[in-house]
Write a protein that holds these residues in place. Structure first.
Motif, PDB file in Angstrom:
ATOM      1  N   HIS A 178       0.825  -1.211   0.000  1.00  0.00           N
ATOM      2  CA  HIS A 178       0.000   0.000   0.000  1.00  0.00           C
ATOM      3  C   HIS A 178       0.861   1.264   0.000  1.00  0.00           C
ATOM      4  O   HIS A 178       0.381   2.353   0.305  1.00  0.00           O
ATOM      5  N   GLU A 179       2.142   1.125  -0.373  1.00  0.00           N
ATOM      6  CA  GLU A 179       3.058   2.266  -0.294  1.00  0.00           C
ATOM      7  C   GLU A 179       2.639   3.415  -1.216  1.00  0.00           C
ATOM      8  O   GLU A 179       2.662   4.589  -0.818  1.00  0.00           O
ATOM      9  N   ASP A 180       2.265   3.067  -2.470  1.00  0.00           N
ATOM     10  CA  ASP A 180       1.918   4.121  -3.433  1.00  0.00           C
ATOM     11  C   ASP A 180       0.689   4.904  -2.987  1.00  0.00           C
ATOM     12  O   ASP A 180       0.650   6.143  -3.080  1.00  0.00           O
ATOM     13  N   GLU A 181      -0.339   4.186  -2.499  1.00  0.00           N
ATOM     14  CA  GLU A 181      -1.556   4.859  -2.025  1.00  0.00           C
ATOM     15  C   GLU A 181      -1.244   5.765  -0.843  1.00  0.00           C
ATOM     16  O   GLU A 181      -1.777   6.880  -0.737  1.00  0.00           O
ATOM     17  N   ASN A 182      -0.363   5.289   0.051  1.00  0.00           N
ATOM     18  CA  ASN A 182       0.009   6.100   1.208  1.00  0.00           C
ATOM     19  C   ASN A 182       0.779   7.355   0.785  1.00  0.00           C
ATOM     20  O   ASN A 182       0.595   8.429   1.364  1.00  0.00           O
ATOM     21  N   MET A 183       1.644   7.202  -0.226  1.00  0.00           N
ATOM     22  CA  MET A 183       2.376   8.363  -0.727  1.00  0.00           C
ATOM     23  C   MET A 183       1.420   9.398  -1.309  1.00  0.00           C
ATOM     24  O   MET A 183       1.577  10.604  -1.090  1.00  0.00           O
ATOM     25  N   GLU A 184       0.415   8.927  -2.048  1.00  0.00           N
ATOM     26  CA  GLU A 184      -0.572   9.847  -2.619  1.00  0.00           C
ATOM     27  C   GLU A 184      -1.333  10.589  -1.526  1.00  0.00           C
ATOM     28  O   GLU A 184      -1.546  11.806  -1.614  1.00  0.00           O
ATOM     29  N   TYR A 185      -1.735   9.832  -0.487  1.00  0.00           N
ATOM     30  CA  TYR A 185      -2.482  10.463   0.609  1.00  0.00           C
ATOM     31  C   TYR A 185      -1.600  11.449   1.375  1.00  0.00           C
ATOM     32  O   TYR A 185      -2.033  12.541   1.740  1.00  0.00           O
ATOM     33  N   PHE A 186      -0.328  11.049   1.589  1.00  0.00           N
ATOM     34  CA  PHE A 186       0.603  11.943   2.284  1.00  0.00           C
ATOM     35  C   PHE A 186       0.826  13.213   1.467  1.00  0.00           C
ATOM     36  O   PHE A 186       0.904  14.312   2.022  1.00  0.00           O
ATOM     37  N   ASP A 187       0.957  13.051   0.149  1.00  0.00           N
ATOM     38  CA  ASP A 187       1.143  14.218  -0.725  1.00  0.00           C
ATOM     39  C   ASP A 187      -0.039  15.183  -0.622  1.00  0.00           C
ATOM     40  O   ASP A 187       0.142  16.409  -0.643  1.00  0.00           O
ATOM     41  N   CYS A 188      -1.254  14.617  -0.518  1.00  0.00           N
ATOM     42  CA  CYS A 188      -2.450  15.463  -0.386  1.00  0.00           C
ATOM     43  C   CYS A 188      -2.389  16.289   0.895  1.00  0.00           C
ATOM     44  O   CYS A 188      -2.645  17.496   0.890  1.00  0.00           O
ATOM     45  N   ILE A 189      -2.031  15.617   2.010  1.00  0.00           N
ATOM     46  CA  ILE A 189      -1.919  16.329   3.293  1.00  0.00           C
ATOM     47  C   ILE A 189      -0.797  17.355   3.218  1.00  0.00           C
ATOM     48  O   ILE A 189      -0.938  18.491   3.676  1.00  0.00           O
ATOM     49  N   ASN A 190       0.311  16.953   2.618  1.00  0.00           N
ATOM     50  CA  ASN A 190       1.476  17.830   2.524  1.00  0.00           C
ATOM     51  C   ASN A 190       1.160  19.074   1.695  1.00  0.00           C
ATOM     52  O   ASN A 190       1.568  20.198   2.039  1.00  0.00           O
ATOM     53  N   GLU A 191       0.436  18.869   0.604  1.00  0.00           N
ATOM     54  CA  GLU A 191       0.049  20.006  -0.241  1.00  0.00           C
ATOM     55  C   GLU A 191      -0.917  20.932   0.489  1.00  0.00           C
ATOM     56  O   GLU A 191      -0.854  22.161   0.343  1.00  0.00           O
ATOM     57  N   ARG A 192      -1.830  20.326   1.274  1.00  0.00           N
ATOM     58  CA  ARG A 192      -2.767  21.151   2.060  1.00  0.00           C
ATOM     59  C   ARG A 192      -1.999  21.976   3.095  1.00  0.00           C
ATOM     60  O   ARG A 192      -2.294  23.156   3.313  1.00  0.00           O
TER      61      ARG A 192
END
Length: 576
Positions: free
Chosen positions: A217-231
């Motif tokens: 689930h690494e890629d999905e977690n990276m996408e979610y982290f990127d969303c939080i990071n961008e926010r």
């Protein structure tokens, strides 16, 4: 700016009145002496009349006074900064201590409804950011206010008309600072919340990294982290940009004030109403007068961030605590083990019913097994018995004493628990077995480890019982961690036991041997056994079959099989 939050901060600061008064006195001395320096400089200029016509005696005397004055200012500022640091970090220490103390008495429903990272972020990150703003406030606010008031008084004394120009233009600077500050608070609050979400997600991922990798689930977690990071990036840029407008905005107004003073002062000098030295003093005062506005605008910006963080910390501190222990609680409590549930109703979410009208009468020494599908209410029964949650209606009693009439510590000291989820802390194997409690000999610890079949693997560790492990067990396997938790209970066997999937991570051969040790341990003790593997509860005196929060069947293993009901289906599904 939230006035309520600021009042709470000031209440904490009020505990250190002596340091506050000392800081204020030193701020007054520093400001007044700083205003005295331009007067000395103006006098020195007025004694430099022209080429070859300088009164060196008077100028030298004035310069000596300036040096002494500046030295006193430096000492006062050093002491004041030291006092401000002490005030700030003592307030921060008190806030953090109170937040952690509140965390110890918060009800489980609050802890279950909040992410661990969010709570950690409030106590650590938010308090750190709060301290930065508070320190800047104490360091610059007092001195700035005194400087503004002092310079105004001196300027009115020197020249009423020019001082009036300064006063007329000042509200523009205040208006700009207030306009920006009111808009930056909400942005800093959003920034703090985004930072909290990021901390929570990182904490969750680090704690469950093996699960993440197991499910790729690494890629999905990276996408979610990127969303939080961008926010977080978006809110941080907006908050920083809006707040950074304060300084250039106020600087523009302040330079306008300085230019106006220079213009009117020069005209006054030409008309003979003021000396060149007097104009120098006035320009210096105008500069000193406007400088605190720049500093205060910076303080206000930092305070927006600090108060936004403080608001989250105070929300934790003011959270409703679990109900206090009863004043009727007995001084000592040594139960025999009779447990009764009388018309008990409970649900985590009041809109979703769970346990309704539950009645149980368990006698001393009985082994009670609780079985049923996931979500049936098995672990909820244990939560109620340990008073992790209080019942909505009805009563639970031990030896005829209602649980609410006992101190929580009294109640929990009489239960030994082995749960499916292990809990180990940083320290030696021995410390994790005793949980830091004194009074156990090495022989007793080893005997308990032998009873739980943990002794053999502990001996193979580099330093045996003195081997240091990290939080959550480090390199120990899940089964070894569970054996250590079983050893804890074996070491000091209380009158009642709770085994919630206690052998779920242990191999079958070891489980059979541990079950024999459990049987000896449970002899004469009231025991509650939550199990999915029905083979482990055949010897139970009473088996409670739960479904949708209700006990639908009750009896011994043999009796329930003969009833051909839900238990019979569960049992046969495991051994079909």
């Amino acid at each position: 700016m939230k006035k309520g939050t600021l009042k709470k901060v000031l209440r904490y600061a009020a505990r250190y009145k002596f340091l506050i008064y000392l800081s204020m006195v030193l701020a007054v001395i520093t400001a007044l002496l700083s205003l005295y320096v331009p007067i000395l400089a103006g006098r020195a200029i007025d004694h430099i009349i022209g080429k070859g016509n300088v009164d060196f005696t008077i100028v030298s005397s004035i310069l000596l006074k300036m040096i002494v004055t500046i030295a006193i200012i430096s000492v006062c500022q050093w002491i004041m900064n030291k006092a401000n640091n002490k005030i700030t970090f003592q307030v921060v220490r008190d806030v953090r201590k109170e937040a952690f103390e509140r965390l110890q008495i918060l009800p489980f429903d609050y802890l279950d409804s909040k992410q661990t990272g969010d709570i950690v972020s409030r106590i650590i990150s938010d308090v750190d950011l709060f301290s930065d703003g508070l320190l800047m406030g104490f360091t610059q606010l007092f001195t700035g206010i005194v400087t503004i008031v002092g310079t105004l008084m001196f300027m009115f004394y020197l020249n009423f008309k020019i001082a009036l120009v300064v006063v007329v233009l000042t509200p523009l600077s205040l208006f700009v600072a207030r306009f920006i500050a009111t808009r930056s608070f909400n942005l800093f609050k959003l920034q703090s919340e985004a930072r909290s979400d990021q901390t929570s997600f990182v904490d969750e991922m680090v704690g469950n990294l093996s699960v993440v990798k197991a499910f790729a689930h690494e890629d999905e977690n990276m996408e979610y982290f990127d969303c939080i990071n961008e926010r977080l990036e978006e809110t941080s840029i907006k908050a920083t940009f809006i707040s950074s407008l304060t300084n250039p905005g106020t600087r523009f107004i302040n330079n306008l004030v300085y230019a106006s003073v220079a213009l009117f002062g020069a005209l006054t000098c030409i008309s003979g109403g003021m000396t060149v030295g007097g104009l120098t003093i006035f320009l210096s005062y105008a500069n000193q007068y406007t400088k605190p506005f720049n500093e205060i605008s910076g303080v206000v910006t930092e305070l927006q961030n600090a108060l936004a963080c403080a608001e989250r910390v105070f929300a934790l501190i003011e959270e409703k605590t679990e109900t206090a222990d009863s004043a009727k609680a007995p001084d000592t409590f040594a139960p025999s083990g009779d447990v009764k549930f009388d018309n008990v109703f409970f649900s985590y979410d009041k809109d979703k019913k769970l346990i309704e009208d539950l009645n149980l009468d368990i006698k001393k020494g009985q082994r009670v097994a609780i079985v049923g599908p996931t979500g049936a209410g098995k672990s909820t029964l244990i939560n109620l018995l340990m008073r992790f949650y209080d019942v909505d209606r009805g009563d639970i009693s031990i030896d005829g004493i209602n649980l609410k009439d006992l101190k929580r510590r009294q109640l929990r000291d009489n239960f030994g628990m082995v749960l499916q989820e292990t809990w180990l802390r940083s320290g030696t194997i021995k410390d994790n077995i005793t949980l830091g409690r004194c009074g156990f000999t090495d022989e007793e610890i080893i005997e308990a480890a032998k009873a739980s079949h943990a002794h053999s693997f502990i001996k193979r560790l580099p330093d045996g019982y003195d081997t240091v492990i990290s939080e959550n067990g480090g390199d120990l396997s899940q089964g070894q961690k569970q054996l250590l938790c079983i050893t804890r209970v074996m070491l000091s066997i209380p009158p009642m036991l709770i085994l919630d999937e206690a052998t779920s991570s242990i191999d079958t051969s070891t489980e059979i041997r541990i079950q024999k040790a459990f049987n000896r341990m449970m002899n004469g003790r009231t025991s509650f056994i939550v199990a999915h593997r029905l083979s482990t509860i055949r010897e139970a005196d009473v088996i409670l079959v739960m479904k949708n929060g209700r006990i639908i069947e009750q009896g011994s293993h043999k009796e329930l099989l003969e009833q051909k009901g839900f238990y019979n289906e569960l049992y046969n599904s495991q051994f079909a």
